[in-house]
Motif scaffolding. Structure first.
Motif, PDB file in Angstrom:
ATOM      1  N   TYR A 110     -12.702   7.686  -3.099  1.00 40.49           N
ATOM      2  CA  TYR A 110     -11.811   8.835  -3.085  1.00 40.49           C
ATOM      3  C   TYR A 110     -12.638  10.109  -3.144  1.00 40.49           C
ATOM      4  O   TYR A 110     -13.384  10.336  -4.108  1.00 40.49           O
ATOM      5  CB  TYR A 110     -10.834   8.790  -4.259  1.00 40.49           C
ATOM      6  CG  TYR A 110      -9.800   9.891  -4.175  1.00 40.49           C
ATOM      7  CD1 TYR A 110      -8.791   9.830  -3.224  1.00 40.49           C
ATOM      8  CD2 TYR A 110      -9.867  11.003  -4.997  1.00 40.49           C
ATOM      9  CE1 TYR A 110      -7.861  10.849  -3.110  1.00 40.49           C
ATOM     10  CE2 TYR A 110      -8.941  12.025  -4.895  1.00 40.49           C
ATOM     11  CZ  TYR A 110      -7.943  11.938  -3.948  1.00 40.49           C
ATOM     12  OH  TYR A 110      -7.031  12.962  -3.822  1.00 40.49           O
ATOM     13  N   ILE A 167       0.631   5.158   1.478  1.00 42.00           N
ATOM     14  CA  ILE A 167      -0.105   6.091   2.332  1.00 42.00           C
ATOM     15  C   ILE A 167       0.603   7.432   2.295  1.00 42.00           C
ATOM     16  O   ILE A 167       1.793   7.531   2.614  1.00 42.00           O
ATOM     17  CB  ILE A 167      -0.193   5.573   3.782  1.00 42.00           C
ATOM     18  CG1 ILE A 167      -0.919   4.227   3.824  1.00 42.00           C
ATOM     19  CG2 ILE A 167      -0.895   6.597   4.672  1.00 42.00           C
ATOM     20  CD1 ILE A 167      -0.912   3.561   5.180  1.00 42.00           C
ATOM     21  N   LEU A 183      -8.227   3.260  -4.463  1.00 41.83           N
ATOM     22  CA  LEU A 183      -7.828   4.633  -4.157  1.00 41.83           C
ATOM     23  C   LEU A 183      -8.802   5.216  -3.148  1.00 41.83           C
ATOM     24  O   LEU A 183     -10.021   5.220  -3.377  1.00 41.83           O
ATOM     25  CB  LEU A 183      -7.810   5.480  -5.426  1.00 41.83           C
ATOM     26  CG  LEU A 183      -7.489   6.972  -5.271  1.00 41.83           C
ATOM     27  CD1 LEU A 183      -6.099   7.181  -4.692  1.00 41.83           C
ATOM     28  CD2 LEU A 183      -7.620   7.696  -6.615  1.00 41.83           C
ATOM     29  N   THR A 184      -8.262   5.695  -2.012  1.00 36.55           N
ATOM     30  CA  THR A 184      -9.077   6.331  -0.986  1.00 36.55           C
ATOM     31  C   THR A 184      -8.394   7.617  -0.538  1.00 36.55           C
ATOM     32  O   THR A 184      -7.265   7.908  -0.916  1.00 36.55           O
ATOM     33  CB  THR A 184      -9.271   5.412   0.243  1.00 36.55           C
ATOM     34  OG1 THR A 184      -8.003   5.224   0.900  1.00 36.55           O
ATOM     35  CG2 THR A 184      -9.836   4.058  -0.157  1.00 36.55           C
ATOM     36  N   GLY A 185      -9.099   8.369   0.318  1.00 33.35           N
ATOM     37  CA  GLY A 185      -8.525   9.572   0.897  1.00 33.35           C
ATOM     38  C   GLY A 185      -9.259  10.823   0.493  1.00 33.35           C
ATOM     39  O   GLY A 185     -10.214  10.797  -0.286  1.00 33.35           O
ATOM     40  N   ASN A 237       0.833  -1.198   0.000  1.00 30.57           N
ATOM     41  CA  ASN A 237       0.000   0.000   0.000  1.00 30.57           C
ATOM     42  C   ASN A 237       0.871   1.252   0.000  1.00 30.57           C
ATOM     43  O   ASN A 237       2.022   1.233   0.448  1.00 30.57           O
ATOM     44  CB  ASN A 237      -0.897   0.024   1.242  1.00 30.57           C
ATOM     45  CG  ASN A 237      -1.795  -1.184   1.341  1.00 30.57           C
ATOM     46  OD1 ASN A 237      -2.436  -1.571   0.364  1.00 30.57           O
ATOM     47  ND2 ASN A 237      -1.848  -1.804   2.516  1.00 30.57           N
ATOM     48  N   THR A 264      -3.593  -0.486  -1.891  1.00 22.69           N
ATOM     49  CA  THR A 264      -4.427   0.715  -1.852  1.00 22.69           C
ATOM     50  C   THR A 264      -3.570   1.969  -1.724  1.00 22.69           C
ATOM     51  O   THR A 264      -2.632   2.013  -0.927  1.00 22.69           O
ATOM     52  CB  THR A 264      -5.403   0.644  -0.665  1.00 22.69           C
ATOM     53  OG1 THR A 264      -6.289  -0.466  -0.843  1.00 22.69           O
ATOM     54  CG2 THR A 264      -6.230   1.917  -0.542  1.00 22.69           C
ATOM     55  N   THR A 320      -3.783   5.545  -0.281  1.00 22.21           N
ATOM     56  CA  THR A 320      -4.549   6.443   0.581  1.00 22.21           C
ATOM     57  C   THR A 320      -3.882   7.809   0.501  1.00 22.21           C
ATOM     58  O   THR A 320      -2.772   8.008   1.007  1.00 22.21           O
ATOM     59  CB  THR A 320      -4.563   5.954   2.034  1.00 22.21           C
ATOM     60  OG1 THR A 320      -5.145   4.644   2.083  1.00 22.21           O
ATOM     61  CG2 THR A 320      -5.378   6.891   2.917  1.00 22.21           C
ATOM     62  N   ASN A 321      -4.549   8.727  -0.158  1.00 24.12           N
ATOM     63  CA  ASN A 321      -3.990  10.061  -0.362  1.00 24.12           C
ATOM     64  C   ASN A 321      -4.734  11.077   0.484  1.00 24.12           C
ATOM     65  O   ASN A 321      -5.837  11.506   0.135  1.00 24.12           O
ATOM     66  CB  ASN A 321      -4.073  10.461  -1.836  1.00 24.12           C
ATOM     67  CG  ASN A 321      -3.609  11.900  -2.052  1.00 24.12           C
ATOM     68  OD1 ASN A 321      -2.759  12.403  -1.316  1.00 24.12           O
ATOM     69  ND2 ASN A 321      -4.184  12.569  -3.039  1.00 24.12           N
ATOM     70  N   ASP A 322      -4.109  11.478   1.590  1.00 24.06           N
ATOM     71  CA  ASP A 322      -4.619  12.590   2.390  1.00 24.06           C
ATOM     72  C   ASP A 322      -3.723  13.819   2.240  1.00 24.06           C
ATOM     73  O   ASP A 322      -3.911  14.807   2.954  1.00 24.06           O
ATOM     74  CB  ASP A 322      -4.715  12.192   3.863  1.00 24.06           C
ATOM     75  CG  ASP A 322      -5.773  11.126   4.104  1.00 24.06           C
ATOM     76  OD1 ASP A 322      -6.764  11.093   3.352  1.00 24.06           O
ATOM     77  OD2 ASP A 322      -5.600  10.315   5.031  1.00 24.06           O
TER      78      ASP A 322
END
Length: 337
Positions: free
Chosen positions: A200, A51, A162-164, A49, A129, A131-133
């Motif tokens: 996302y 992050i 893709l999440t965040g 992943n 995954t 995770t783009n914050d």
């Protein structure tokens, strides 16, 4: 700042391989600056992943073609902005360099403007995954008090999911003077079974830098869609210059087209754009002489055309029961030439 010194081509340090997870809690990843050719880009393969924290960025702003360099630079006249996915703005006469590159798999650098460089290139392949914050950014360079800045670069991200809530951006260099840059190109692809991009929630932007600079392109593809079955999105803050499909633009075959907000899609003479799903025009579409929009897709499938459009050529290539629906209350015209 960590400079990942990966390069284009098949020789040398072409890709950074990370076997497991990668966590970037703060700081910046970037690549080396370019000048007159496509030498350096940020190319990374991650087996787990990725992050990206709220204080972290993968940022290649201004790392593309140098000023007055690249296929999207126009040497005539004064103070042009660079072009790539969208057309850069220019002082007088109102012209700039051509758009170029792949719509569905962008890997090019952004072009420089008269004074400053274009955006760099980010190529990410993540098995798990993302995770783009934080921030993924390939903007064109910009600075106060200068004229003619760079186009946006490219971001091509393939991940299992893709999440965040962070930002993904390849905007043209933004200035209040003459010659803002055109938008770059972004492609986001998810590969896990059943995955889409609904998890996302952050902005995905490829905007012109202001003035008459055109929007770049955003291409989104889910796990269920093939290479040419995703959605092409053209959106700008205000109606400005065009996003061209010309002889320098490749892979003009997509599932859906969404021209929205200040988007302006310009289909050049003798060029085609093939669509198998939805055509939606809420902004501006210009179809030049002898251009064609081709409605394709599987037998017995349905495509829907939304908005008011003038097609210089409109062709359905499927003779096996393809249905085309047109939005009620709108006007679609194919001129008799």
């Amino acid at each position: 700042t960590v400079t990942v010194a990966t390069v284009y081509g098949a020789v040398g340090f072409t890709n950074l391989n990370i076997a497991g997870d990668c966590v970037i809690g703060n700081g910046v990843w970037t690549h080396s600056a370019n000048s007159g050719g496509e030498t350096s880009r940020l190319s990374v393969t991650i087996g787990g992943n990725l992050i990206l924290g709220t204080n972290a960025a993968v940022n290649v702003t201004g790392m593309g073609y140098g000023n007055q360099k690249g296929p999207g630079f126009y040497s005539g006249g004064s103070n042009p902005g660079g072009s790539y996915g969208g057309k850069g703005d220019k002082n007088n006469p109102p012209s700039s360099g051509p758009c170029y590159g792949s719509i569905v798999a962008p890997t090019n650098l952004g072009s420089g403007g008269w004074s400053l460089a274009g955006g760099g290139a980010i190529l990410l392949r993540v098995s798990g995954t993302v995770t783009n914050d934080g921030l993924f950014c390939a903007d064109g360079a910009a600075a106060a008090g200068v004229n003619g800045v760079g186009s946006g670069g490219s971001i091509f991200m393939t991940a299992g999911a893709l999440t965040g809530f962070g930002t993904i951006r390849a905007n043209g260099g933004s200035i209040f003077n003459v010659g803002p840059g055109g938008g770059g190109r972004i492609a986001l692809v998810v590969t896990n079974a059943g995955a889409d991009l609904s998890l996302y929630t952050g902005p995905v932007l490829s905007l012109g830098g202001g003035g008459n600079a055109g929007a770049g392109t955003v291409y989104k593809r889910t796990a269920a869609q093939g290479l040419y079955e995703g959605s092409l999105i053209i959106s700008n803050t205000v109606l400005a210059g065009p996003t061209e499909i010309n002889t320098n633009v490749t892979d003009a075959v997509v599932g859906n087209v969404f021209i929205c907000k200040g988007g302006y899609l310009q289909l050049f003479t003798n060029q085609t754009l093939t669509v198998s799903g939805i055509w939606s025009n809420d902004a501006t579409f210009e179809s030049q002489f002898d251009s064609q929009v081709i409605i394709a897709g599987n037998a017995m499938s349905t495509s829907t055309v939304y908005g008011t459009n003038i097609f210089m050529g409109l062709t359905c290539t499927n003779a096996g029961g393809k249905t085309i629906l047109f939005e009620a209350g709108k006007t679609n015209t194919v001129p008799a030439l």
